[in-house]
Write an enzyme that holds these catalytic residues in place. Structure first.
Site, PDB file in Angstrom:
ATOM      1  N   THR A  80      47.756  33.173  42.836  1.00  0.00           N
ATOM      2  CA  THR A  80      48.941  33.627  42.326  1.00  0.00           C
ATOM      3  C   THR A  80      49.808  34.049  43.377  1.00  0.00           C
ATOM      4  O   THR A  80      51.707  33.880  43.259  1.00  0.00           O
ATOM      5  CB  THR A  80      48.792  34.790  41.986  1.00  0.00           C
ATOM      6  N   HIS A 123      52.275  31.147  44.446  1.00  0.00           N
ATOM      7  CA  HIS A 123      53.031  31.091  42.899  1.00  0.00           C
ATOM      8  C   HIS A 123      54.821  31.370  43.632  1.00  0.00           C
ATOM      9  O   HIS A 123      55.832  31.226  43.300  1.00  0.00           O
ATOM     10  CB  HIS A 123      52.361  31.434  41.496  1.00  0.00           C
ATOM     11  N   CYS A 170      44.642  50.691  22.229  1.00  0.00           N
ATOM     12  CA  CYS A 170      44.732  48.845  21.182  1.00  0.00           C
ATOM     13  C   CYS A 170      43.600  48.717  20.815  1.00  0.00           C
ATOM     14  O   CYS A 170      42.698  49.631  21.799  1.00  0.00           O
ATOM     15  CB  CYS A 170      45.371  48.178  21.894  1.00  0.00           C
ATOM     16  N   CYS A 213      42.566  44.056  26.332  1.00  0.00           N
ATOM     17  CA  CYS A 213      43.746  44.113  26.462  1.00  0.00           C
ATOM     18  C   CYS A 213      45.055  43.692  25.565  1.00  0.00           C
ATOM     19  O   CYS A 213      45.857  42.952  27.088  1.00  0.00           O
ATOM     20  CB  CYS A 213      44.541  45.651  27.304  1.00  0.00           C
ATOM     21  N   GLY A 268      41.452  27.883  33.965  1.00  0.00           N
ATOM     22  CA  GLY A 268      42.188  27.102  34.767  1.00  0.00           C
ATOM     23  C   GLY A 268      43.772  27.340  33.232  1.00  0.00           C
ATOM     24  O   GLY A 268      43.328  26.922  32.406  1.00  0.00           O
ATOM     25  N   ILE A 275      38.933  32.131  29.134  1.00  0.00           N
ATOM     26  CA  ILE A 275      38.086  33.294  30.511  1.00  0.00           C
ATOM     27  C   ILE A 275      39.803  33.849  30.800  1.00  0.00           C
ATOM     28  O   ILE A 275      40.480  33.266  31.111  1.00  0.00           O
ATOM     29  CB  ILE A 275      37.299  33.061  30.985  1.00  0.00           C
ATOM     30  N   TYR A 276      39.874  35.622  31.097  1.00  0.00           N
ATOM     31  CA  TYR A 276      40.763  36.076  31.207  1.00  0.00           C
ATOM     32  C   TYR A 276      40.205  36.692  32.314  1.00  0.00           C
ATOM     33  O   TYR A 276      39.742  38.034  31.479  1.00  0.00           O
ATOM     34  CB  TYR A 276      42.162  36.590  30.318  1.00  0.00           C
TER      35      TYR A 276
END
Length: 341
Positions: free
Chosen positions: A40, A43, A96, A107, A263, A286-287
């Site tokens: 990241t 990026h 939440c 979340c 990915g 998946i996060y």
């Protein structure tokens, strides 16, 4: 304090003198020891389309770190000065439905350290105490600094039962390679990982992959035949975001197979849904990391003998951060560690 920030909407990261962050009642102030450079961060350095839409400028970036608690908010319990910690980079709302049900990794109001708010490429970082994780004494600073991406690997790999199963991993970046090591450690039979980067594939071999396959040179189905596989892969871990890799996974999954997808494709991705339907495949997105079950699993895996040390290939002082980013951008590295001591 010394920090690395995205100062301008163009390629690059810059060393700056930033104000020391202020701590709230429920926060910890962490003196950073080591940070790792994430994909990241590359990026953000490259200032690609995603970064342009996502990253506020100027902002201190970075989110993979280990450090020492040097300040404790007055409402915080369970931490003391001197505790060695890493931390969950997803700051969640707590209000939440998913947060209140304990599914905080889902979340819908998540903000990211070093993505939406000030990050860890600095001498000091403030995060909510809820997000901090104490590092056991027998885990090194190097490995503690990569708990964030290691957590992505663990969350993805442990989504499904792996004992005695044949696993296909598409994408031999550091997360895919660590996932291969996890799969072998917990009892998978064959762990096959694919990519086109020979440096990364060799790293995967060192980390225990049964076969590391350059799909530009080898046919995946020939590899399966060599391994005596007659029915297909039981579990697929998609780590690349490359459509061709996912298509190959769908082709080679066994009926009733399970796929975990980490990915992120660069855009919309068309697939042959008949393969999903007629094979009865299960696909799970998946996060991040489960808070904090994934974190406990990470520590336990390392304490039970999982060796991740080969994935850390480069070390630099923070003043030499440019060399670290150059190594990451070259593709000829595993994880790159920056020392702030």
């Amino acid at each position: 304090m010394k920090a690395l920030a995205k100062l301008k909407p163009e390629e690059g990261i810059w060393m700056v003198d930033a104000p020391k962050p202020e701590m709230g009642h429920n926060d910890l102030l962490i003196k950073i020891r080591k940070t790792a450079i994430c994909g990241t961060d590359v990026h953000i350095y490259n200032w690609d389309e995603w970064s342009q839409k996502t990253i506020p400028v100027p902002m201190v970036v970075g989110h993979e770190y280990v450090g020492e608690v040097v300040g404790i908010g007055q409402e915080v319990r369970g931490f003391k000065i001197g505790d060695r910690v890493s931390g969950e980079g997803h700051i969640t709302c707590g209000h939440c439905r998913n947060c209140r049900a304990g599914r905080t990794h889902l979340c819908r109001n998540t903000t990211g350290v070093g993505v939406n708010r000030e990050g860890s490429f600095a001498e000091y970082l403030v995060i909510p105490a809820f997000n901090a994780f104490k590092i056991p004494d027998d885990i090194s600073d190097d490995l503690a600094a990569i708990f964030d991406p290691f957590g992505n690997a663990v969350h993805t790999a442990l989504s499904f039962d792996l004992v005695g199963e044949d696993v296909l991993i598409t994408g031999a970046g550091p997360i895919g390679i660590m996932a291969a090591a996890v799969c072998r450690h917990v009892g998978a039979r064959h762990v096959v990982i694919t990519d086109v980067n020979e440096y990364r594939l060799e790293l995967a071999r060192k980390m225990g992959a049964t076969r590391a396959v350059n799909v530009a040179k080898e046919n995946l189905k020939d590899v399966m035949k060599d391994l005596g596989m007659t029915e297909g892969f039981d579990v697929g871990l998609e780590m690349s975001g490359v459509p061709a890799a996912f298509h190959a996974m769908l082709d080679t999954m066994n009926h009733g197979g399970k796929i975990a997808m980490l990915g992120i494709p660069g855009g919309e991705m068309a697939i042959d849904w008949s393969k999903v339907i007629f094979k009865g495949l299960i696909i799970k997105g998946i996060y991040g990391r489960e808070m904090f079950e994934t974190w406990y699993k990470m520590a336990s895996l390392l304490q039970s003998g999982l060796d991740l040390s080969p994935i850390v290939t480069h070390h630099f002082k923070v003043d030499d951060f440019q060399q670290g980013f150059d190594a990451m951008r070259s593709g000829q590295s595993g994880k790159v560690i920056l020392s702030w001591d």
